[in-house]
Write an enzyme that holds these catalytic residues in place. Structure first.
Site, PDB file in Angstrom:
ATOM      1  N   SER A  62      33.623  50.118  37.178  1.00 45.33           N
ATOM      2  CA  SER A  62      33.408  49.164  36.086  1.00 45.33           C
ATOM      3  C   SER A  62      33.514  49.833  34.719  1.00 45.33           C
ATOM      4  O   SER A  62      33.313  51.040  34.579  1.00 45.33           O
ATOM      5  CB  SER A  62      32.027  48.532  36.204  1.00 45.33           C
TER       6      SER A  62
HETATM    7  N1  SAH Z   1      29.577  49.593  41.088  1.00 47.73           N
HETATM    8  C1  SAH Z   1      30.919  50.078  41.324  1.00 47.73           C
HETATM    9  C2  SAH Z   1      31.922  48.977  41.076  1.00 47.73           C
HETATM   10  C3  SAH Z   1      32.804  48.855  42.249  1.00 47.73           C
HETATM   11  S1  SAH Z   1      33.878  47.448  42.278  1.00 47.73           S
HETATM   12  C4  SAH Z   1      31.213  51.319  40.520  1.00 47.73           C
HETATM   13  O1  SAH Z   1      30.406  51.672  39.628  1.00 47.73           O
HETATM   14  O2  SAH Z   1      32.204  51.995  40.777  1.00 47.73           O
HETATM   15  C5  SAH Z   1      33.044  46.399  43.416  1.00 47.73           C
HETATM   16  C6  SAH Z   1      32.840  46.933  44.823  1.00 47.73           C
HETATM   17  O3  SAH Z   1      32.234  45.884  45.566  1.00 47.73           O
HETATM   18  C7  SAH Z   1      34.108  47.312  45.542  1.00 47.73           C
HETATM   19  O4  SAH Z   1      34.034  48.638  45.982  1.00 47.73           O
HETATM   20  C8  SAH Z   1      34.156  46.341  46.735  1.00 47.73           C
HETATM   21  O5  SAH Z   1      34.684  46.913  47.918  1.00 47.73           O
HETATM   22  C9  SAH Z   1      32.703  46.015  46.898  1.00 47.73           C
HETATM   23  N2  SAH Z   1      32.416  44.762  47.606  1.00 47.73           N
HETATM   24  C10 SAH Z   1      33.042  43.560  47.513  1.00 47.73           C
HETATM   25  N3  SAH Z   1      32.475  42.646  48.334  1.00 47.73           N
HETATM   26  C11 SAH Z   1      31.443  43.304  48.971  1.00 47.73           C
HETATM   27  C12 SAH Z   1      30.481  42.924  49.930  1.00 47.73           C
HETATM   28  N4  SAH Z   1      30.427  41.678  50.444  1.00 47.73           N
HETATM   29  N5  SAH Z   1      29.600  43.858  50.364  1.00 47.73           N
HETATM   30  C13 SAH Z   1      29.612  45.105  49.872  1.00 47.73           C
HETATM   31  N6  SAH Z   1      30.499  45.537  48.952  1.00 47.73           N
HETATM   32  C14 SAH Z   1      31.405  44.646  48.502  1.00 47.73           C
END
Ligand code: SAH
Length: 214
Positions: A62
């Site tokens: 993010s």
């Molecule tokens: N907080 C992260 C942002 C990652 S983007 C950072 O700081 O890097 C969002 C993430 O949510 C992705 O890795 C995606 O695979 C995950 N995601 C999406 N749906 C999900 C679910 N149902 N359960 C767990 N993770 C999920």
């Protein structure tokens, strides 16, 4: 030849302050965590830019402004247990770990989860627990949580997660069907009801059902 000015940590912090981040604890944490560790080699020089960047599995780390806003909105203290849905790179997890007692983070991509877990362990972060699962279901064995943060966008607020929040607990989550219409929401649980506030427009990858084994 014109020299292009490097956008460093100082520029990032200034940008965050100018865009409404006033929580000194959040700013200090962002100052002291090296975001480049969470980013692929070919993009490392962009780590201090106030932008989201691609990570493995077609996901994104993010934008620092959004990490800061979500963290500031959560209003965490060192006694709290925090549930994070969407570990991704682990950057938001490490930020949360510095402010809370324990972080429980769930990721549906096993590859991302393992990478984030190894990285946080190498940085000697010992208060984060990792789970490879569909985060939409929450983490019932460890519920209730003082705070819940969802870092992927849901079409509507998942009731399963709300049920795992303590009374007066706060959840932040981007809500919206498509890329262009997502709103970051702050939800405060008050007994059987909830107070919902819109924080800002955002753009997140979608919250998807199920988990991916590789
Ligand atoms: N907080 C992260 C942002 C990652 S983007 C950072 O700081 O890097 C969002 C993430 O949510 C992705 O890795 C995606 O695979 C995950 N995601 C999406 N749906 C999900 C679910 N149902 N359960 C767990 N993770 C999920």
């Amino acid at each position: 030849m014109k020299k292009i000015k490097r956008f460093g940590k100082f520029d990032l912090l200034l940008d965050l302050k100018q865009q409404g981040i006033s929580d000194i604890k959040v700013l200090n944490i962002i100052e002291h965590i090296d975001r480049s560790l969470f980013i692929d080699t070919n993009l490392k020089e962009k780590s201090n830019l106030n932008v989201a960047l691609p990570i493995d599995c077609g996901q994104t780390i993010s934008q620092p402004l959004i990490v800061a806003h979500m963290t500031q909105t959560l209003d965490i203290n060192k006694k709290m247990r925090v549930l994070e849905i969407g570990t991704g790179s682990g950057y938001q997890s490490i930020v949360l770990s510095k402010l809370s007692r324990f972080v429980y983070t769930i990721e549906r991509h096993n590859m991302l989860l393992k990478k984030a877990k190894n990285l946080l362990q190498s940085l000697e972060i010992n208060n984060v627990f990792f789970k490879h699962a569909d985060g939409g279901l929450g983490w019932s064995d460890q519920a209730p949580f003082d705070r819940i943060i969802v870092t992927a966008s849901a079409p509507e607020i998942p009731t399963k997660l709300l049920s795992q929040l303590v009374d007066n607990g706060i959840m932040v989550i981007p809500v919206g069907e498509d890329n262009d219409n997502q709103v970051l929401k702050k939800i405060i649980k008050k007994g059987d009801s909830f107070i919902v506030k819109n924080i800002m427009n955002v753009r997140f990858v979608p919250l998807l059902e199920g988990k991916v084994e590789y």
